[in-house]
Enzyme design. Structure first.
Site, mmCIF file in Angstrom:
data_model
loop_
_atom_site.group_PDB
_atom_site.id
_atom_site.type_symbol
_atom_site.label_atom_id
_atom_site.label_comp_id
_atom_site.label_asym_id
_atom_site.label_seq_id
_atom_site.Cartn_x
_atom_site.Cartn_y
_atom_site.Cartn_z
ATOM 1 C CE LYS A 279 -0.769 2.819 -4.422
ATOM 2 N NZ LYS A 279 -0.536 2.355 -2.809
ATOM 3 C CD GLU B 295 -8.193 4.484 -0.615
ATOM 4 O OE1 GLU B 295 -8.476 3.641 -1.358
ATOM 5 O OE2 GLU B 295 -7.368 4.924 -0.257
ATOM 6 C CG ASP C 294 -5.562 -0.101 -0.872
ATOM 7 O OD1 ASP C 294 -4.807 0.667 -0.688
ATOM 8 O OD2 ASP C 294 -6.643 -0.878 -1.973
ATOM 9 C CG ASN C 295 -4.768 2.189 -3.792
ATOM 10 O OD1 ASN C 295 -3.292 1.709 -2.609
ATOM 11 N ND2 ASN C 295 -5.604 2.342 -3.051
ATOM 12 C CG ASP D 272 -2.259 0.713 0.777
ATOM 13 O OD1 ASP D 272 -2.459 1.592 2.570
ATOM 14 O OD2 ASP D 272 -2.241 1.086 0.217
HETATM 15 O O1 LIG Z 1 -0.306 6.504 -2.417
HETATM 16 C C1 LIG Z 1 -1.076 6.073 -1.472
HETATM 17 N N1 LIG Z 1 -0.142 5.233 -1.118
HETATM 18 C C2 LIG Z 1 1.039 5.501 -0.976
HETATM 19 C C3 LIG Z 1 1.578 6.616 -0.104
HETATM 20 C C4 LIG Z 1 3.163 6.915 0.231
HETATM 21 O O2 LIG Z 1 3.770 6.074 0.590
HETATM 22 C C5 LIG Z 1 4.879 6.461 0.970
HETATM 23 N N2 LIG Z 1 5.726 5.272 1.559
HETATM 24 C C6 LIG Z 1 5.012 4.692 2.198
HETATM 25 C C7 LIG Z 1 5.416 3.112 2.773
HETATM 26 C C8 LIG Z 1 7.185 3.295 1.952
HETATM 27 C C9 LIG Z 1 8.116 2.597 1.634
HETATM 28 N N3 LIG Z 1 9.246 3.158 0.685
HETATM 29 C C10 LIG Z 1 8.993 3.626 0.191
HETATM 30 C C11 LIG Z 1 7.768 4.719 -0.060
HETATM 31 C C12 LIG Z 1 7.026 4.323 1.268
HETATM 32 C C13 LIG Z 1 -2.490 6.014 -2.626
HETATM 33 C C14 LIG Z 1 -2.996 7.596 -2.976
HETATM 34 C C15 LIG Z 1 -4.262 6.359 -3.234
HETATM 35 C C16 LIG Z 1 -5.435 7.918 -4.473
HETATM 36 C C17 LIG Z 1 -6.273 7.626 -4.958
HETATM 37 C C18 LIG Z 1 -6.961 8.993 -5.858
HETATM 38 C C19 LIG Z 1 -6.460 9.948 -5.879
HETATM 39 F F1 LIG Z 1 -7.133 10.676 -6.337
HETATM 40 C C20 LIG Z 1 -5.628 10.221 -4.982
HETATM 41 C C21 LIG Z 1 -4.651 9.437 -4.300
HETATM 42 C C22 LIG Z 1 -4.845 6.157 -2.794
HETATM 43 C C23 LIG Z 1 -4.621 5.268 -1.635
HETATM 44 O O3 LIG Z 1 -5.361 3.826 -1.198
HETATM 45 C C24 LIG Z 1 -3.454 4.760 -1.433
HETATM 46 O O4 LIG Z 1 -2.402 3.925 -0.900
HETATM 47 MG MG LIG Z 2 -3.754 2.251 -0.279
#
Ligand SMILES: O=C(NCCCOCn1ccc2cnccc21)c1cc(-c2ccc(F)cc2)cc(O)c1O
Ligand SMILES: [Mg+2]
Length: 215
Positions: free
Chosen positions: A144, A199, A169-170, A141
């Protein structure tokens, strides 16, 4: 300056949820994100699918990539039997600080190891640092575009073994096309798409469950 959205999510938990009651933490975050401000938690609809997969796998060691405010961490940890734990990795230190407090409020801190850093840096050290043999369940999650390279890295590091379940997810929104193509076409994975919604919205999204079949 203004508070951050994660800070406002933590406030909602502290106002509405009961200390030591994980379900009340989940309910408080879902209510806030549905009626006040959208946030990128896996949410209640996909969260129920996550719950069913966790219950089915009944994992001893879980890896979560992407903690954010700890919502899915709490969903997973509340279903784990004694002795089982979830290692959750968060890149953003501000998110990690909020997640620690949300996880503590839920009373599940003994089942959670929150680590701050990048997946590419941490995955090669997981065995040595946590004494993990292999993960029973990996919940993807995070960024992406990291789903595919990190899956390959987990394979190379021997952290994915026969029977390991990947839950992503996603896979539709924002989308992970290269990851989907890989797990759906690889002879080493058995994949299934759980259709759902992004969500707190009506947009399509879903979770992809992929079981590693071994080499
Ligand atoms: O971007 C999303 N999640 C990621 C966060 C950064 O994560 C960075 N991150 C966290 C550990 C980690 C470890 N290593 C590198 C990067 C690392 C994410 C985005 C959306 C979304 C859907 C529609 C929209 F219009 C806008 C956003 C929905 C979701 O459910 C998501 O999960
Ligand atoms: Mg997500």
């Amino acid at each position: 300056t203004r508070t951050s959205r994660p800070q406002r999510i933590l406030k909602a938990v502290q106002r509405k949820a009961t200390v030591g009651d994980p379900q009340s933490v989940i309910t408080a975050i879902d209510h806030f994100c549905r009626h006040r401000e959208w946030a990128m938690n896996v949410g209640d609809e996909k969260g129920s699918i996550l719950d069913s997969v966790v219950s089915e796998v009944s994992p001893v060691t879980v890896l979560e990539l992407g903690t954010y405010c700890g919502y899915s961490t709490v969903r997973i940890a509340r279903l784990l039997p004694p002795g089982a734990c979830v290692i959750t990795l968060e890149f953003n230190p501000d998110y990690a600080a909020i997640a620690r407090q949300v996880i503590k409020w839920s009373g599940l801190e003994d089942k959670v190891q929150l680590v701050e850093g990048a997946s590419g840096d941490w995955i090669p050290w997981m065995k040595e640092h946590f004494g993990v043999q292999a993960f029973d369940l990996v919940f993807l999650d995070h960024w992406k575009e990291r789903y595919l390279p990190d899956t390959k890295l987990l394979e190379e590091c021997g952290l994915i073994q026969k029977g390991t379940v990947l839950l992503a997810d996603n896979v539709i929104c924002p989308g992970t096309p290269d990851y989907l193509e890989y797990v759906r076409n690889s002879p080493r994975y058995n994949s299934h798409y759980y259709r759902s919604h992004l969500e707190y919205t009506k947009a399509e999204d879903g979770l992809e469950k992929s079981v590693f079949l071994g080499y």
